[in-house]
Write an enzyme that holds these catalytic residues in place. Structure first.
Site, short mmCIF file in Angstrom:
data_model
loop_
_atom_site.label_atom_id
_atom_site.label_comp_id
_atom_site.label_asym_id
_atom_site.label_seq_id
_atom_site.Cartn_x
_atom_site.Cartn_y
_atom_site.Cartn_z
N GLU A 33 0.98 -1.21 -0.05
CA GLU A 33 0.22 0.04 0.11
C GLU A 33 0.60 1.14 -0.08
OE1 GLU A 33 -3.23 -0.02 2.85
OE2 GLU A 33 -3.17 -2.18 2.66
N GLY A 34 2.07 1.00 0.33
CA GLY A 34 2.94 2.27 0.44
C GLY A 34 3.09 2.63 -1.01
N HIS A 35 3.70 1.68 -1.86
CA HIS A 35 3.84 1.99 -3.23
C HIS A 35 2.67 2.42 -3.83
CE1 HIS A 35 6.76 -1.57 -2.58
NE2 HIS A 35 7.66 -0.63 -2.98
N SER A 183 6.69 -2.11 4.38
CA SER A 183 8.09 -2.19 3.59
C SER A 183 7.93 -3.81 2.98
CB SER A 183 9.29 -2.20 4.59
OG SER A 183 10.27 -2.74 3.87
N SER A 184 8.55 -3.85 1.95
CA SER A 184 8.60 -5.00 1.11
C SER A 184 9.31 -6.19 2.02
CB SER A 184 9.21 -5.18 -0.09
OG SER A 184 8.85 -4.18 -1.01
P1 AMP Z 1 11.20 0.10 -2.85
O1 AMP Z 1 10.39 -0.63 -3.81
O2 AMP Z 1 11.51 -0.23 -1.54
O3 AMP Z 1 12.72 0.79 -3.48
O4 AMP Z 1 10.35 1.58 -2.91
C1 AMP Z 1 9.91 2.34 -3.81
C2 AMP Z 1 9.21 3.61 -3.42
O5 AMP Z 1 8.09 3.32 -2.38
C3 AMP Z 1 10.20 4.48 -2.69
O6 AMP Z 1 10.24 5.70 -3.07
C4 AMP Z 1 9.93 4.28 -1.12
O7 AMP Z 1 10.16 5.25 -0.22
C5 AMP Z 1 8.21 4.05 -1.21
N1 AMP Z 1 7.80 3.32 -0.13
C6 AMP Z 1 7.96 2.22 0.39
N2 AMP Z 1 7.59 1.85 1.40
C7 AMP Z 1 6.80 3.11 1.78
C8 AMP Z 1 5.80 3.36 2.60
N3 AMP Z 1 5.59 2.50 3.75
N4 AMP Z 1 5.13 4.37 2.58
C9 AMP Z 1 5.24 5.41 1.60
N5 AMP Z 1 6.03 5.12 0.76
C10 AMP Z 1 6.82 4.01 0.68
#
Ligand code: AMP
Length: 284
Positions: A33-35, A183-184
């Site tokens: 959901e963050g993504h 987080s993933s």
């Molecule tokens: P990643 O796939 O971990 O490289 O993350 C891709 C993007 O999603 C990055 O800009 C992260 O900061 C963002 N992201 C990851 N987790 C979250 C979260 N819990 N809330 C908001 N954005 C997130």
């Protein structure tokens, strides 16, 4: 929704598109959901929304989890399609780092403390892949989560310094109901570790409460987080109280601060932060 594997195809699609503006969300997949919150914003604010899915080997250290990093492309593509993404770019490692590839982008002092110190070379990998992706996608704006606060500041600085013309937009952290930042890597946590991990967001929330009551002393705020996050099974790596623009540690009370932490919970390394006295949207 178009899905491209080749730089040439993604570039051709972008060149042919007559879209007034392009919003871009770079990810490493295993979308949550963050993504989704970033993708929704890109869709809402632009004629064309582009998502990249690429687990970037250059930002992992030799003893980090590149091989084990969660990958679930079919679920990711469904999420992207459902949210209204126009194009997904999901290249192979060779496509982004072709044989002989040797050019690296070296960020400045903003990349030195915190994650930069804990993960040598990490932000060179981040800056290099984003320079490549920005040149392929040529977005007007790119959306990044506050979750990776230093990364957001590194990329804002990169876009400004290299004159990339990409507006780098910070978006708030999306959390689980109990406060854990999504987080993933959370899927690595055992049920016990998942319980323990909530101490991290709780510690940051305690410091935020102190701040609301007027506490501005960086040492007291740091101490508060350190004490609240010291629980069995959680190994704190660092707690930092820094200036949100420069990420220099605060020695004196200030009207804006970012408290960041990294910890190992079991074998999983987690990061989280809280921004005090300002909103992430104010950073550019
Ligand atoms: P990643 O796939 O971990 O490289 O993350 C891709 C993007 O999603 C990055 O800009 C992260 O900061 C963002 N992201 C990851 N987790 C979250 C979260 N819990 N809330 C908001 N954005 C997130």
């Amino acid at each position: 929704m178009k899905v491209f594997r080749l730089v040439s195809d993604a570039r051709a699609f972008r060149t042919a598109s007559a879209a007034a503006s392009v919003g871009f969300v770079p990810t490493m997949g295993a979308l949550h959901e963050g993504h989704a919150s970033l993708i929704e914003r890109a869709v809402r604010e632009h004629a064309l929304a582009v998502v990249s899915i690429f687990v970037n080997p250059a930002q992992f250290g030799p003893h980090e989890d590149f091989a084990a990093y969660p990958r679930d492309e079919s679920a990711d593509l469904e999420i992207c399609a459902r949210l209204g993404t126009a194009m997904v770019f999901a290249p192979s490692v060779d496509e982004i780092y072709p044989p002989g590839d040797a050019t690296r982008v070296q960020p400045g002092p903003i990349a030195e403390p915190l994650e930069g110190a804990a993960r040598p070379g990490h932000f060179i990998g981040v800056a290099t892949v984003l320079t490549k992706l920005f040149s392929i996608v040529r977005p007007n704006a790119a959306y990044f989560g506050q979750k990776d606060f230093q990364q957001l500041r590194v990329v804002q600085t990169l876009s400004r310094d290299l004159r990339l013309g990409v507006r780098v937009v910070g978006c708030p952290i999306v959390r689980e109901r109990d406060g854990l930042a999504m987080s993933s890597r959370n899927r690595y946590l055992s049920p016990d570790d998942r319980q323990r991990a909530v101490a991290l967001s709780r510690a940051l929330r305690d410091a935020k409460d102190d701040w609301s009551r007027g506490e501005r002393d960086p040492a007291s705020l740091r101490d508060r987080v350190q004490r609240a996050a010291t629980v069995s099974g959680v190994a704190l790596e660092y707690v930092s109280v820094a200036d949100p623009l420069t990420l220099e540690e605060l020695g004196q009370p200030a009207e804006r601060a970012v408290i960041s932490l990294a910890a190992r919970v079991g074998r999983t390394r987690l990061i989280d932060n809280v921004l005090l006295g300002m909103k992430v949207e104010e950073l550019a």
